[in-house]
Design a protein around this motif. Sequence first.
Motif, PDB file in Angstrom:
ATOM      1  N   VAL A  27     -52.550  -6.981 -64.034  1.00 39.45           N
ATOM      2  CA  VAL A  27     -52.852  -7.044 -65.460  1.00 39.45           C
ATOM      3  C   VAL A  27     -53.065  -8.501 -65.848  1.00 39.45           C
ATOM      4  N   TYR A  28     -54.172  -8.789 -66.526  1.00 37.89           N
ATOM      5  CA  TYR A  28     -54.435 -10.144 -67.004  1.00 37.89           C
ATOM      6  C   TYR A  28     -53.625 -10.426 -68.271  1.00 37.89           C
ATOM      7  N   THR A  29     -52.993 -11.603 -68.293  1.00 42.44           N
ATOM      8  CA  THR A  29     -52.232 -12.041 -69.465  1.00 42.44           C
ATOM      9  C   THR A  29     -52.629 -13.473 -69.796  1.00 42.44           C
ATOM     10  N   LYS A  30     -51.996 -14.031 -70.838  1.00 45.25           N
ATOM     11  CA  LYS A  30     -52.206 -15.453 -71.144  1.00 45.25           C
ATOM     12  C   LYS A  30     -51.424 -16.343 -70.190  1.00 45.25           C
ATOM     13  N   GLY A  31     -50.366 -15.794 -69.592  1.00 50.67           N
ATOM     14  CA  GLY A  31     -49.539 -16.601 -68.705  1.00 50.67           C
ATOM     15  C   GLY A  31     -48.209 -15.936 -68.459  1.00 50.67           C
ATOM     16  N   THR A  32     -47.322 -16.644 -67.778  1.00 49.42           N
ATOM     17  CA  THR A  32     -46.002 -16.111 -67.442  1.00 49.42           C
ATOM     18  C   THR A  32     -45.244 -15.656 -68.686  1.00 49.42           C
ATOM     19  N   THR A  33     -45.283 -16.462 -69.728  1.00 46.40           N
ATOM     20  CA  THR A  33     -44.533 -16.147 -70.946  1.00 46.40           C
ATOM     21  C   THR A  33     -44.960 -14.813 -71.534  1.00 46.40           C
ATOM     22  N   GLU A  34     -46.257 -14.608 -71.654  1.00 46.95           N
ATOM     23  CA  GLU A  34     -46.727 -13.341 -72.214  1.00 46.95           C
ATOM     24  C   GLU A  34     -46.344 -12.177 -71.305  1.00 46.95           C
ATOM     25  N   GLY A  35     -46.466 -12.364 -70.006  1.00 43.40           N
ATOM     26  CA  GLY A  35     -46.105 -11.298 -69.079  1.00 43.40           C
ATOM     27  C   GLY A  35     -44.658 -10.876 -69.225  1.00 43.40           C
ATOM     28  N   LEU A  36     -43.754 -11.842 -69.315  1.00 41.00           N
ATOM     29  CA  LEU A  36     -42.337 -11.529 -69.469  1.00 41.00           C
ATOM     30  C   LEU A  36     -42.058 -10.846 -70.802  1.00 41.00           C
ATOM     31  N   ASN A  37     -42.722 -11.303 -71.853  1.00 39.24           N
ATOM     32  CA  ASN A  37     -42.551 -10.669 -73.163  1.00 39.24           C
ATOM     33  C   ASN A  37     -43.061  -9.234 -73.153  1.00 39.24           C
ATOM     34  N   TRP A  38     -44.176  -8.992 -72.483  1.00 41.44           N
ATOM     35  CA  TRP A  38     -44.704  -7.629 -72.406  1.00 41.44           C
ATOM     36  C   TRP A  38     -43.743  -6.707 -71.669  1.00 41.44           C
ATOM     37  N   ILE A  39     -43.143  -7.200 -70.578  1.00 36.25           N
ATOM     38  CA  ILE A  39     -42.191  -6.375 -69.836  1.00 36.25           C
ATOM     39  C   ILE A  39     -40.996  -6.038 -70.725  1.00 36.25           C
ATOM     40  N   ALA A  40     -40.480  -7.065 -71.414  1.00 32.34           N
ATOM     41  CA  ALA A  40     -39.321  -6.842 -72.281  1.00 32.34           C
ATOM     42  C   ALA A  40     -39.647  -5.868 -73.406  1.00 32.34           C
ATOM     43  N   ARG A  41     -40.818  -6.033 -74.014  1.00 32.80           N
ATOM     44  CA  ARG A  41     -41.153  -5.227 -75.189  1.00 32.80           C
ATOM     45  C   ARG A  41     -41.670  -3.845 -74.825  1.00 32.80           C
ATOM     46  N   SER A  42     -42.452  -3.744 -73.750  1.00 33.01           N
ATOM     47  CA  SER A  42     -43.039  -2.453 -73.402  1.00 33.01           C
ATOM     48  C   SER A  42     -42.118  -1.624 -72.521  1.00 33.01           C
ATOM     49  N   TYR A  43     -41.651  -2.216 -71.421  1.00 31.46           N
ATOM     50  CA  TYR A  43     -40.714  -1.478 -70.567  1.00 31.46           C
ATOM     51  C   TYR A  43     -39.309  -1.487 -71.164  1.00 31.46           C
ATOM     52  N   GLY A  44     -38.812  -2.680 -71.500  1.00 29.96           N
ATOM     53  CA  GLY A  44     -37.433  -2.794 -71.941  1.00 29.96           C
ATOM     54  C   GLY A  44     -37.120  -2.003 -73.189  1.00 29.96           C
ATOM     55  N   SER A  45     -37.978  -2.092 -74.182  1.00 27.13           N
ATOM     56  CA  SER A  45     -37.711  -1.426 -75.468  1.00 27.13           C
ATOM     57  C   SER A  45     -37.702   0.090 -75.339  1.00 27.13           C
ATOM     58  N   THR A  46     -38.391   0.616 -74.344  1.00 27.36           N
ATOM     59  CA  THR A  46     -38.463   2.074 -74.183  1.00 27.36           C
ATOM     60  C   THR A  46     -37.465   2.604 -73.162  1.00 27.36           C
ATOM     61  N   HIS A  47     -36.751   1.716 -72.485  1.00 22.88           N
ATOM     62  CA  HIS A  47     -35.834   2.171 -71.444  1.00 22.88           C
ATOM     63  C   HIS A  47     -34.376   1.783 -71.687  1.00 22.88           C
ATOM     64  N   LEU A  48     -34.141   0.738 -72.464  1.00 24.03           N
ATOM     65  CA  LEU A  48     -32.770   0.275 -72.654  1.00 24.03           C
ATOM     66  C   LEU A  48     -32.125   0.910 -73.883  1.00 24.03           C
ATOM     67  N   LYS A  49     -30.826   1.034 -73.808  1.00 19.91           N
ATOM     68  CA  LYS A  49     -30.049   1.590 -74.917  1.00 19.91           C
ATOM     69  C   LYS A  49     -28.742   0.829 -75.032  1.00 19.91           C
ATOM     70  N   GLN A  50     -28.039   1.063 -76.097  1.00 19.59           N
ATOM     71  CA  GLN A  50     -26.744   0.411 -76.304  1.00 19.59           C
ATOM     72  C   GLN A  50     -25.806   0.722 -75.144  1.00 19.59           C
ATOM     73  N   GLY A  51     -25.152  -0.322 -74.663  1.00 22.07           N
ATOM     74  CA  GLY A  51     -24.243  -0.168 -73.539  1.00 22.07           C
ATOM     75  C   GLY A  51     -24.851  -0.557 -72.212  1.00 22.07           C
ATOM     76  N   ASP A  52     -26.199  -0.608 -72.139  1.00 23.26           N
ATOM     77  CA  ASP A  52     -26.857  -1.102 -70.925  1.00 23.26           C
ATOM     78  C   ASP A  52     -26.653  -2.605 -70.806  1.00 23.26           C
TER      79      ASP A  52
END
Length: 408
Positions: A85-110
């Motif tokens: 996947v093309y991104t602007k750089g490392t920072t955007e890639g990490l933010n996308w993982i946190a926001r797209s994967y993380g926000s849909t998979h993590l819950k309180q207590g994780d």
Amino acid sequence: MNDYVQDFPILRQKVNDEQLVYLDNAATSQKPRPVIDAVANYYYHDNANVHRGVHTLAERATESFEKVRTKVKNFINASSEREIVYTKGTTEGLNWIARSYGSTHLKQGDEIVITYMEHHSNLVPWQQLAHETGAQLKYIQLLSDGRLDMGSAEKLITDKTAIVAVAHASNVLGVVNPITEIANLAHKHGAVLVVDGAQSAPHMKIDVQQLGADFFVFSGHKMLAPTGIGILWAKSIFLAEMPPLEFGGEMINSVELQQTTFKEFPWKFEGGTQNIAGVIGLGAAIDYLSAIGMEKIELYERSLVENLLPELLKIEGLKVYGPLDPVQHSGIISFNLGQLHPHDVATALDMQGVAVRAGHHCAQPLMEYLGVSAMVRASFYFYNTSEDVQQLVKAIKATKEFFKNDTV
């Protein structure tokens, strides 16, 4: 490696009447003629938007744009070019993982486990995700020489851990982390592993499958390519389920008045006009690096560190941070010179033509952990020479002499 210096026009200049010695490669690398020429050629001959036109220029641009995915796939040994996947750089890639994967998979207590050596780009997104989801953020401790304390990692990574996020190579300490070992530990507890490859992809051979990572991100501008282009690699199973974060043109399958369907990955993540010239430049950079050989680059940079470290350790009052064994070191050396402020040292070195970085290096928690406010950082690449090493040592000694009335 000295033969490659001639490909970098910027390195021929003088700074403050001294021959430039560029040692700020961890911040950004210089660009060789083949990369500059590839970008210029696109603008001169093929400038058009991709995926949207059937005219000749659009088709040529699209073909060049998509071919780079295959180059990246081969460069990091991904399973498929669709995982790129093309991104602007490392920072955007990490933010996308946190926001797209993380926000849909993590819950309180994780729990999210990172390390004290992380760049802010691999810290703040997880910090924000923890605030958003109620997850807890935990930090793996370091050994006295700056390496990861794997005993601490084994204690912190448990069945509560959902994400482990680690730099492959530290942008401050020069530590190269044992990613495969960390991956095995994370997977044993059902967690996914996110690897920040910003400081490793430019300097060593990367095999994401062998590493065992689930996500791997890096930036083009640190590996000879233009700024504003980066790569997010992830296993297909994760990309398939992750929702896109930006909505608009190009990432759409169909749009109705009340409903929209999206393209498959990777295109569903690439809304709007992409950095086409940057992608083409990245492809040229990968060609250039691959022609040299990443194993050769890694060994050469290690030889520079092997020459430099003993010389630095001879300078009274100079403290080197990170491992003192070159085998455990990337081409990054961070140090402080007595009580001199790192900015003063960097300015004095610049007056002698030596470009280094001074500050907290976007790693303030690491600075606090080590009990310092800032450091001087010299970072090498394959176009640096043994003469550059000697000029750095000479400049540090001259700086110390200049400030000899201070408490050095």
